[in-house]
Design a protein around this motif. Structure first.
Motif, mmCIF file in Angstrom:
data_model
loop_
_atom_site.group_PDB
_atom_site.id
_atom_site.type_symbol
_atom_site.label_atom_id
_atom_site.label_comp_id
_atom_site.label_asym_id
_atom_site.label_seq_id
_atom_site.Cartn_x
_atom_site.Cartn_y
_atom_site.Cartn_z
ATOM 1 N N GLY A 24 0.814 -1.212 0.000
ATOM 2 C CA GLY A 24 0.000 0.000 0.000
ATOM 3 C C GLY A 24 0.844 1.257 0.000
ATOM 4 O O GLY A 24 0.568 2.215 -0.736
ATOM 5 N N THR A 25 1.901 1.260 0.804
ATOM 6 C CA THR A 25 2.802 2.411 0.846
ATOM 7 C C THR A 25 3.477 2.612 -0.505
ATOM 8 O O THR A 25 3.576 3.730 -0.998
ATOM 9 C CB THR A 25 3.865 2.211 1.948
ATOM 10 O OG1 THR A 25 3.192 2.009 3.199
ATOM 11 C CG2 THR A 25 4.780 3.405 2.055
ATOM 12 N N ARG A 26 3.898 1.522 -1.124
ATOM 13 C CA ARG A 26 4.535 1.610 -2.439
ATOM 14 C C ARG A 26 3.557 2.134 -3.499
ATOM 15 O O ARG A 26 3.929 2.938 -4.353
ATOM 16 C CB ARG A 26 5.096 0.253 -2.851
ATOM 17 C CG ARG A 26 5.920 0.312 -4.135
ATOM 18 C CD ARG A 26 6.521 -1.021 -4.525
ATOM 19 N NE ARG A 26 5.468 -1.976 -4.860
ATOM 20 C CZ ARG A 26 5.267 -3.133 -4.229
ATOM 21 N NH1 ARG A 26 6.046 -3.488 -3.233
ATOM 22 N NH2 ARG A 26 4.299 -3.939 -4.584
ATOM 23 N N GLU A 27 2.310 1.702 -3.417
ATOM 24 C CA GLU A 27 1.304 2.178 -4.374
ATOM 25 C C GLU A 27 1.065 3.678 -4.210
ATOM 26 O O GLU A 27 0.913 4.394 -5.192
ATOM 27 C CB GLU A 27 -0.011 1.416 -4.206
ATOM 28 C CG GLU A 27 -0.034 0.091 -4.893
ATOM 29 C CD GLU A 27 0.132 0.186 -6.399
ATOM 30 O OE1 GLU A 27 -0.448 1.080 -7.040
ATOM 31 O OE2 GLU A 27 0.853 -0.661 -6.944
ATOM 32 N N LEU A 28 1.007 4.149 -2.962
ATOM 33 C CA LEU A 28 0.854 5.588 -2.755
ATOM 34 C C LEU A 28 2.042 6.338 -3.353
ATOM 35 O O LEU A 28 1.872 7.372 -3.999
ATOM 36 C CB LEU A 28 0.707 5.911 -1.271
ATOM 37 C CG LEU A 28 -0.660 5.632 -0.652
ATOM 38 C CD1 LEU A 28 -0.627 5.905 0.845
ATOM 39 C CD2 LEU A 28 -1.745 6.456 -1.313
ATOM 40 N N GLU A 29 3.247 5.809 -3.142
ATOM 41 C CA GLU A 29 4.434 6.462 -3.701
ATOM 42 C C GLU A 29 4.418 6.426 -5.223
ATOM 43 O O GLU A 29 4.876 7.353 -5.873
ATOM 44 C CB GLU A 29 5.697 5.816 -3.153
ATOM 45 C CG GLU A 29 5.933 6.153 -1.700
ATOM 46 C CD GLU A 29 7.169 5.519 -1.112
ATOM 47 O OE1 GLU A 29 7.826 4.698 -1.799
ATOM 48 O OE2 GLU A 29 7.486 5.841 0.048
#
Length: 131
Positions: free
Chosen positions: A111-116
């Motif tokens: 999820g964090t990677r997708e936001l980035e």
């Protein structure tokens, strides 16, 4: 005039959006998805085009891909209305990671990677005691 100035140790750092790269946008929320708070991570339902709460465990309709963060200051109760609700969201920018709702940056690496990937960066903001 003197009463307007607060000592540094009394200043609250509760600003969600630290920097905005592109102006936010208004998105239409799905009804009956609960209360949307400031900092809520949102995903777009690919079948309806409306925005819903990000769900890491979802397996369809794009709800497992976080793409925006609600930056409105008031809570939106989607259960209390049948009308279309609109939320103001962050499209690209930096946010205080401790004020995010619905995504645990310590465990949800995807999820964090997708936001980035969507140019939303979760930043650590130090409190006054550690400055």
């Amino acid at each position: 005039m003197g009463n307007r100035v607060k000592p540094l140790d009394e200043v609250e750092h509760k600003r969600l959006v630290l920097e905005e790269f592109i102006t936010g946008e208004a998105v239409e929320l799905e009804v009956n998805i609960g209360v949307i708070k400031q900092g809520q991570v949102l995903a777009q339902n690919t079948s309806t085009g409306k925005w819903e709460v990000y769900d890491k465990a979802a397996t369809s309709d794009g709800l497992n891909v976080p793409r925006r963060i609600c930056k409105g200051e008031e809570e939106l109760d989607t259960d209390a209305t049948t009308d279309n609700l609109v939320a103001v969201v962050l499209r690209e920018g930096r946010v205080d990671r401790d004020l995010i709702v619905g995504l645990d940056y310590k465990t949800d690496y995807t999820g964090t990677r997708e936001l980035e990937r969507h140019r939303i960066y979760l930043e650590e903001v130090l409190d006054n005691e550690t400055n």
